[in-house]
Write a protein that holds these residues in place. Structure first.
Motif, PDB file in Angstrom:
ATOM      1  N   ARG A  53       0.839  -1.196   0.000  1.00  0.00           N
ATOM      2  CA  ARG A  53       0.000   0.000   0.000  1.00  0.00           C
ATOM      3  C   ARG A  53       0.875   1.247   0.000  1.00  0.00           C
ATOM      4  NH1 ARG A  53      -3.163   3.187   4.325  1.00  0.00           N
ATOM      5  NH2 ARG A  53      -1.588   2.453   5.766  1.00  0.00           N
ATOM      6  N   ASP A  54       0.568   2.172  -0.903  1.00  0.00           N
ATOM      7  CA  ASP A  54       1.196   3.493  -0.886  1.00  0.00           C
ATOM      8  C   ASP A  54       0.402   4.359   0.082  1.00  0.00           C
ATOM      9  OD1 ASP A  54       2.981   2.787  -2.850  1.00  0.00           O
ATOM     10  OD2 ASP A  54       1.689   3.465  -4.470  1.00  0.00           O
ATOM     11  N   GLY A  90      -0.266   7.778   0.821  1.00  0.00           N
ATOM     12  CA  GLY A  90      -0.145   9.148   0.338  1.00  0.00           C
ATOM     13  C   GLY A  90       0.731   9.246  -0.886  1.00  0.00           C
ATOM     14  N   ASP A  91       0.870  10.457  -1.367  1.00  0.00           N
ATOM     15  CA  ASP A  91       1.662  10.718  -2.564  1.00  0.00           C
ATOM     16  C   ASP A  91       3.120  10.965  -2.201  1.00  0.00           C
ATOM     17  OD1 ASP A  91      -0.585  10.611  -4.203  1.00  0.00           O
ATOM     18  OD2 ASP A  91      -1.059  12.724  -3.848  1.00  0.00           O
ATOM     19  N   VAL A  92       3.979  10.871  -3.191  1.00  0.00           N
ATOM     20  CA  VAL A  92       5.384  11.232  -3.011  1.00  0.00           C
ATOM     21  C   VAL A  92       5.462  12.746  -2.897  1.00  0.00           C
ATOM     22  CG1 VAL A  92       7.672  11.212  -4.069  1.00  0.00           C
ATOM     23  CG2 VAL A  92       6.178   9.221  -4.287  1.00  0.00           C
ATOM     24  N   GLN A  93       6.192  13.228  -1.908  1.00  0.00           N
ATOM     25  CA  GLN A  93       6.368  14.662  -1.713  1.00  0.00           C
ATOM     26  C   GLN A  93       7.790  15.038  -2.105  1.00  0.00           C
ATOM     27  OE1 GLN A  93       5.468  15.575   2.336  1.00  0.00           O
ATOM     28  NE2 GLN A  93       3.397  14.759   2.216  1.00  0.00           N
ATOM     29  N   ALA A 100       8.449   9.459   0.769  1.00  0.00           N
ATOM     30  CA  ALA A 100       7.367   8.544   0.406  1.00  0.00           C
ATOM     31  C   ALA A 100       7.127   7.594   1.578  1.00  0.00           C
ATOM     32  CB  ALA A 100       7.729   7.751  -0.840  1.00  0.00           C
ATOM     33  N   ARG A 101       5.880   7.206   1.770  1.00  0.00           N
ATOM     34  CA  ARG A 101       5.534   6.260   2.830  1.00  0.00           C
ATOM     35  C   ARG A 101       4.828   5.066   2.201  1.00  0.00           C
ATOM     36  NH1 ARG A 101       1.854   8.856   6.866  1.00  0.00           N
ATOM     37  NH2 ARG A 101       2.014   6.810   7.807  1.00  0.00           N
TER      38      ARG A 101
END
Length: 146
Positions: A102-103, A105-108, A128-129
């Motif tokens: 699972r990702d 959130g989005d990549v910041q 990224a989380r």
């Protein structure tokens, strides 16, 4: 899946037990494979069946570890390579059915103009989380040393 009888070795029969510990509904799906470190694969390549033939297909004319029992072999050097007590040395199963990735959130992406201004450069940092969970323990099993 299977616990080996020895704390420092495993046998072809124990690999067969691992293979059959996974439900047949998962064994026949595309993507079902063995996973082990390169060191463990080298040990597997030295194993022979009851007739003295290597258990991997292809023999000495192809790369070792192409398939075992008709299933592909994935080399993952993050798995244990130590033949010592309690180590999880081999996995067999279908990862797509056993585990969900699972990702979160989005990549910041952050630009750091001021940090590198003295060298006339611009710095970038990305965050990224990710998360994951086993969703079906019947789809993949481990071979563990005693």
């Amino acid at each position: 899946g299977k616990t080996a009888a020895s704390a420092t070795a495993f046998t072809a029969a124990e690999m067969m037990d691992l293979y059959f510990s996974v439900d047949s509904a998962y064994r026949d799906l595309p993507g079902t494979a063995f996973m082990m470190s390169d060191t463990i694969l080298a040990a597997v390549c030295k194993l022979a069946d009851t007739t003295g033939q290597p258990i991997w297909s292809g023999g000495l004319n192809t790369a070792p570890g192409n398939t075992i029992m008709g299933k592909p072999v994935i080399v993952n050097n993050d798995m244990s390579a130590a033949l010592t007590t309690g180590q999880k040395i081999m996995l067999f199963g279908n990862g797509l059915r056993a585990y969900v990735w699972r990702d979160v959130g989005d990549v910041q992406l952050k630009v750091m103009n001021e940090t590198y201004i003295t060298s006339l450069a611009i710095g970038f940092v990305a965050f990224a989380r990710f998360d994951g969970i086993t969703v079906d323990a019947n789809a993949a099993k481990l071979l563990v040393l005693a």
